[in-house]
Motif scaffolding. Structure first.
Motif, PDB file in Angstrom:
ATOM      1  N   TYR A  39      -7.928   9.374   2.951  1.00  0.00           N
ATOM      2  CA  TYR A  39      -7.066   8.190   2.918  1.00  0.00           C
ATOM      3  C   TYR A  39      -6.581   7.753   4.300  1.00  0.00           C
ATOM      4  O   TYR A  39      -5.967   6.690   4.418  1.00  0.00           O
ATOM      5  CB  TYR A  39      -5.854   8.451   2.018  1.00  0.00           C
ATOM      6  CG  TYR A  39      -6.142   8.402   0.541  1.00  0.00           C
ATOM      7  CD1 TYR A  39      -6.898   7.371  -0.010  1.00  0.00           C
ATOM      8  CD2 TYR A  39      -5.651   9.381  -0.314  1.00  0.00           C
ATOM      9  CE1 TYR A  39      -7.159   7.320  -1.376  1.00  0.00           C
ATOM     10  CE2 TYR A  39      -5.898   9.330  -1.677  1.00  0.00           C
ATOM     11  CZ  TYR A  39      -6.656   8.307  -2.207  1.00  0.00           C
ATOM     12  OH  TYR A  39      -6.909   8.254  -3.556  1.00  0.00           O
ATOM     13  N   ILE A  78       0.863  -1.174   0.000  1.00  0.00           N
ATOM     14  CA  ILE A  78       0.000   0.000   0.000  1.00  0.00           C
ATOM     15  C   ILE A  78       0.905   1.230   0.000  1.00  0.00           C
ATOM     16  O   ILE A  78       1.761   1.384   0.881  1.00  0.00           O
ATOM     17  CB  ILE A  78      -0.927   0.029   1.225  1.00  0.00           C
ATOM     18  CG1 ILE A  78      -1.843  -1.207   1.232  1.00  0.00           C
ATOM     19  CG2 ILE A  78      -1.763   1.310   1.244  1.00  0.00           C
ATOM     20  CD1 ILE A  78      -2.648  -1.358   2.505  1.00  0.00           C
ATOM     21  N   SER A  94       0.652   5.398  -0.153  1.00  0.00           N
ATOM     22  CA  SER A  94      -0.385   6.411   0.061  1.00  0.00           C
ATOM     23  C   SER A  94       0.176   7.816   0.087  1.00  0.00           C
ATOM     24  O   SER A  94       1.289   8.060   0.559  1.00  0.00           O
ATOM     25  CB  SER A  94      -1.110   6.135   1.385  1.00  0.00           C
ATOM     26  OG  SER A  94      -2.061   7.141   1.649  1.00  0.00           O
ATOM     27  N   SER A  95      -0.646   8.749  -0.376  1.00  0.00           N
ATOM     28  CA  SER A  95      -0.335  10.177  -0.317  1.00  0.00           C
ATOM     29  C   SER A  95      -1.098  10.859   0.812  1.00  0.00           C
ATOM     30  O   SER A  95      -1.251  12.089   0.801  1.00  0.00           O
ATOM     31  CB  SER A  95      -0.700  10.835  -1.651  1.00  0.00           C
ATOM     32  OG  SER A  95      -2.082  10.651  -1.929  1.00  0.00           O
ATOM     33  N   TYR A  96      -1.559  10.068   1.782  1.00  0.00           N
ATOM     34  CA  TYR A  96      -2.370  10.654   2.865  1.00  0.00           C
ATOM     35  C   TYR A  96      -1.656  11.797   3.567  1.00  0.00           C
ATOM     36  O   TYR A  96      -0.485  11.722   3.914  1.00  0.00           O
ATOM     37  CB  TYR A  96      -2.728   9.583   3.902  1.00  0.00           C
ATOM     38  CG  TYR A  96      -3.156  10.206   5.226  1.00  0.00           C
ATOM     39  CD1 TYR A  96      -4.395  10.830   5.334  1.00  0.00           C
ATOM     40  CD2 TYR A  96      -2.299  10.226   6.321  1.00  0.00           C
ATOM     41  CE1 TYR A  96      -4.776  11.440   6.507  1.00  0.00           C
ATOM     42  CE2 TYR A  96      -2.680  10.832   7.509  1.00  0.00           C
ATOM     43  CZ  TYR A  96      -3.918  11.442   7.600  1.00  0.00           C
ATOM     44  OH  TYR A  96      -4.286  12.054   8.763  1.00  0.00           O
ATOM     45  N   THR A 144     -13.793   0.811  -1.957  1.00  0.00           N
ATOM     46  CA  THR A 144     -12.449   0.690  -1.403  1.00  0.00           C
ATOM     47  C   THR A 144     -12.162  -0.759  -1.039  1.00  0.00           C
ATOM     48  O   THR A 144     -11.091  -1.302  -1.363  1.00  0.00           O
ATOM     49  CB  THR A 144     -12.294   1.598  -0.177  1.00  0.00           C
ATOM     50  OG1 THR A 144     -12.534   2.954  -0.578  1.00  0.00           O
ATOM     51  CG2 THR A 144     -10.901   1.493   0.421  1.00  0.00           C
ATOM     52  N   TYR A 181      -7.894   4.343   5.016  1.00  0.00           N
ATOM     53  CA  TYR A 181      -7.889   3.358   3.935  1.00  0.00           C
ATOM     54  C   TYR A 181      -6.967   2.160   4.184  1.00  0.00           C
ATOM     55  O   TYR A 181      -7.329   1.024   3.859  1.00  0.00           O
ATOM     56  CB  TYR A 181      -7.516   4.032   2.610  1.00  0.00           C
ATOM     57  CG  TYR A 181      -8.660   4.652   1.864  1.00  0.00           C
ATOM     58  CD1 TYR A 181      -9.669   5.344   2.532  1.00  0.00           C
ATOM     59  CD2 TYR A 181      -8.748   4.583   0.484  1.00  0.00           C
ATOM     60  CE1 TYR A 181     -10.713   5.936   1.843  1.00  0.00           C
ATOM     61  CE2 TYR A 181      -9.786   5.163  -0.221  1.00  0.00           C
ATOM     62  CZ  TYR A 181     -10.769   5.831   0.469  1.00  0.00           C
ATOM     63  OH  TYR A 181     -11.806   6.411  -0.213  1.00  0.00           O
ATOM     64  N   PRO A 182      -5.741   2.364   4.706  1.00  0.00           N
ATOM     65  CA  PRO A 182      -4.851   1.202   4.841  1.00  0.00           C
ATOM     66  C   PRO A 182      -5.449   0.055   5.653  1.00  0.00           C
ATOM     67  O   PRO A 182      -5.367  -1.106   5.224  1.00  0.00           O
ATOM     68  CB  PRO A 182      -3.605   1.791   5.507  1.00  0.00           C
ATOM     69  CG  PRO A 182      -3.577   3.203   5.028  1.00  0.00           C
ATOM     70  CD  PRO A 182      -5.018   3.624   5.008  1.00  0.00           C
ATOM     71  N   HIS A 189      -6.855  14.303   0.037  1.00  0.00           N
ATOM     72  CA  HIS A 189      -6.103  13.159   0.555  1.00  0.00           C
ATOM     73  C   HIS A 189      -6.459  12.819   1.997  1.00  0.00           C
ATOM     74  O   HIS A 189      -6.088  11.743   2.476  1.00  0.00           O
ATOM     75  CB  HIS A 189      -4.606  13.438   0.422  1.00  0.00           C
ATOM     76  CG  HIS A 189      -4.181  13.637  -1.001  1.00  0.00           C
ATOM     77  ND1 HIS A 189      -3.284  14.595  -1.393  1.00  0.00           N
ATOM     78  CD2 HIS A 189      -4.580  13.016  -2.135  1.00  0.00           C
ATOM     79  CE1 HIS A 189      -3.138  14.545  -2.708  1.00  0.00           C
ATOM     80  NE2 HIS A 189      -3.921  13.601  -3.170  1.00  0.00           N
ATOM     81  N   GLY A 213       4.843   6.119   2.188  1.00  0.00           N
ATOM     82  CA  GLY A 213       4.065   7.298   1.845  1.00  0.00           C
ATOM     83  C   GLY A 213       4.809   8.147   0.839  1.00  0.00           C
ATOM     84  O   GLY A 213       6.030   8.060   0.698  1.00  0.00           O
ATOM     85  N   LEU A 227      -2.697   5.023  -3.583  1.00  0.00           N
ATOM     86  CA  LEU A 227      -3.686   5.939  -3.036  1.00  0.00           C
ATOM     87  C   LEU A 227      -3.251   7.365  -3.329  1.00  0.00           C
ATOM     88  O   LEU A 227      -2.323   7.889  -2.693  1.00  0.00           O
ATOM     89  CB  LEU A 227      -3.826   5.744  -1.523  1.00  0.00           C
ATOM     90  CG  LEU A 227      -4.683   4.576  -1.009  1.00  0.00           C
ATOM     91  CD1 LEU A 227      -4.233   3.244  -1.566  1.00  0.00           C
ATOM     92  CD2 LEU A 227      -4.661   4.544   0.523  1.00  0.00           C
TER      93      LEU A 227
END
Length: 623
Positions: free
Chosen positions: A88, A74, A76-78, A262, A91-92, A85, A111, A155
């Protein structure tokens, strides 16, 4: 499905395939070798492998010792600063549970940074924005570099983030990869009203409090901004590329359907792994036909000008040589089928309700303007993206989407378009090559011939406007030394309200720049991404106040009415920022990018890649 392709679509695709023969074959050889090698979990030394699962739960440690269960990365750009964003955050864990239920395991691999052009607009930080795309690609590669993974979940939503994630993922083209959207915020203050307040503020007729109130009412909650700029263009393109689940791009955050989609993404990527039985590596999904499909979707929807660079860079990452000529030829035959702000009053929620991507794909397929014969994450055939997700109780299914537009003011069929050609055009002339977004420019404003007013900094233009020095005359504003090698190619969207004021007063105005405007570039004709750029000795570096320039969007001309011999003998004037002038806000850390970045028409990337004959090659250092 049986399909007759439009001859221009077929011709452009054929030349992209021919042009890319060697580079694409080499790319496919590389990912085939990686597929055969597989993840290194079984080959890793014990200490290496133990590091890789040291923090995992006991049951996951058992699974990670072998290759019986697929392990999904995974990336992500959270962050909780950017509205698009922020969803997110959770989400993980949701994805991990979905993957486990599907028979796999998942690890949060890394990330990536995510900056917002909307926040940095007109600020020094904007000069890092375009470079951030390649940083994100490298960050994605670092996240996947541990060689522990059988597939990946990406993401990301906004401007440079999604293209960067995709470029990084294509470097690991042997991995099945699904992109997971977060959806747009619900509609707030209408975009047309927001634009009206911005222009009133530019004229000094309302104050900062009124402006801030309007902006806050427009950008009001978690989710993507609702205008059709680069972020939402990203989402539409990911779906047409076959990397999103069908119909998932514009479902609002926090809804039961969004949460079900999702979970479905986690389940689907598990099925796409070698262990899952439906092996679908991303390097085979993103092929020449898919890239051409993305170009068509961008043009038909009136999408972001930024993608004239991003799509070229993405294609190069998959060994495919895409050029502005390809986009230009497609634009001549692809009709404009949507009106979303800035080329209309609707937003992406209205577009989605009118039939959205499903109807857009359906009507373009019927017109022979998309390739159906492509691989996607849900199987073979782009027709699958004419379907839409439906939640019936707890069960997520896909059913036939709209067969006709539910709002012809927002979305139209290919046989009754808003315009017979696309919303983006390429301009060529003595000043170089440029891109112009025509979908929001009224026909009467598409041809401007007027004296140049030259600026080396956008703030100087705004100062001249504020002091009334641009009032009462026609002009072409030349904003130069704004290209990738000069200062990172910042967006110049802050200029739009000022230029709009002057245009509304009856002045003939246009802008010519080697910089970018926004994905939401509006009603003033803007010849942008001029290549070669001024900092590399391009013709803009010799322009003087008073030189007569023609910007002809319909004719495809970027003209200069100065004797050629006289012009070429002129010395270069102005310059890009030097030394300490380009420092602060972290800019000094990106000096290596500035020295090596490619030209706009080759994707404005620091990565070497396939280059088509005739594309600009960087030959000189910044002046």
């Amino acid at each position: 499905m049986t399909q007759t392709l439009h001859p221009t679509l077929a011709a452009v695709t054929a030349r992209v395939v021919e042009r890319s023969t060697e580079s694409r074959a080499e790319y496919l050889r590389r990912i085939e070798a990686a597929t055969q090698a597989g993840p290194a979990r079984e080959a890793l030394a014990c200490a290496n492998l133990a590091h890789g699962f040291a923090a995992a739960e006991p049951t996951e440690k058992v699974a990670l010792r072998g290759r019986v269960k697929p392990n999904l990365a995974i990336v992500s750009s959270y962050n909780d600063m950017l509205s698009a964003h922020q969803p997110y955050r959770d989400y993980p864990e949701a994805l991990k549970k979905a993957v486990i239920r599907a028979g796999g395991i998942a690890q949060f691999a890394g990330g990536v940074p995510a900056m917002c052009d909307g926040i940095t607009q007109g600020r020094d930080g904007m000069q890092l924005s375009l470079y951030s795309r390649d940083v994100i690609a490298m960050s994605t590669a670092i996240a996947l570099s541990h060689d522990m993974f059988d597939g990946a979940l990406m993401l990301g939503v906004c401007d440079k983030i999604t293209p960067g994630l995709l470029m990084g993922a294509l470097a690991f083209g042997h991995l099945p990869t699904v992109f997971v959207p977060a959806g747009p915020m619900t509609s707030g203050l209408p975009n047309s009203e927001k634009a009206r307040i911005r222009q009133l503020y530019a004229e000094g007729k309302v104050g900062r409090d009124e402006l801030l109130e309007a902006e806050a009412a427009s950008y009001h909650s978690a989710g993507t901004c609702t205008f059709y700029g680069t972020a939402n263009s990203n989402q539409l393109l990911m779906e047409v590329l076959g990397l999103h689940l069908p119909g998932s791009s514009f479902v609002n955050p926090g809804t039961p359907l969004r949460e079900a989609l999702t979970r479905a993404a986690g389940r689907r990527v598990t099925e796409m792994t070698p262990q899952g039985g439906d092996f679908t590596p991303i390097g085979h999904v993103v092929d020449e036909k898919a890239i051409v499909n993305a170009c068509v979707a961008l043009l038909a929807s009136g999408g972001s000008t930024n993608h004239t660079m991003h799509l070229v860079a993405i294609a190069r990452s998959a060994g495919i040589a895409l050029t502005w000529d390809d986009l230009s030829d497609l634009s001549a035959v692809v009709p404009l089928l949507s009106r979303m702000y800035p080329n209309g009053e609707a937003d992406v929620n209205h577009f989605h309700a009118a039939g959205g991507i499903g109807f857009l794909v359906r009507t373009l397929l019927a017109a022979g303007l998309l390739h159906d014969d492509v691989r996607t994450i849900v199987g073979h055939g782009l027709w699958r993206y004419t379907q839409e997700p439906v939640l019936r109780g707890d069960e997520l299914t896909w059913e036939d989407g709209a067969t006709e537009s539910l709002d012809l003011a927002v979305l139209r069929p290919a046989d009754a378009p808003f315009s017979p050609d696309g919303g983006l055009r390429m301009l060529t002339g003595p000043l170089g090559r440029a891109v112009i977004k025509t979908s929001a420019v009224k026909p009467e404003h598409r041809l401007v011939t007027a004296p140049a007013v030259v600026f080396d900094d956008q703030h100087d233009f705004l100062e001249a406007f504020g002091h009334g020095r641009l009032d009462g005359r026609d002009f072409v504003a030349v904003i130069r030394y704004q290209g990738p090698a000069a200062n990172g190619m910042p967006e110049l969207h802050k200029l739009t309200p000022a230029l709009g004021v002057l245009q509304d007063r009856g002045q003939k105005v246009a802008i010519v720049t080697d910089g970018r405007m926004s994905g939401a570039s509006g009603k003033v004709p803007a010849a942008i991404h001029v290549t070669p750029e001024a900092a590399l000795g391009g013709p803009l570096s010799r322009i003087q106040d008073g030189d007569v320039i023609t910007v002809d969007a319909d004719g495809g001309l970027l003209g200069l009415h100065v004797d050629h011999e006289v012009f070429t003998r002129r010395p270069i004037t102005g310059r890009a920022p030097q030394g300490a002038e380009w420092a602060g806000t972290g800019r000094e850390l990106f000096a290596a990018f500035r020295a090596t970045v490619g030209t706009a028409d080759t994707g404005a990337s620091v990565f070497p890649g396939v280059t088509a004959p005739g594309q600009e090659v960087r030959l000189v250092q910044p002046v």
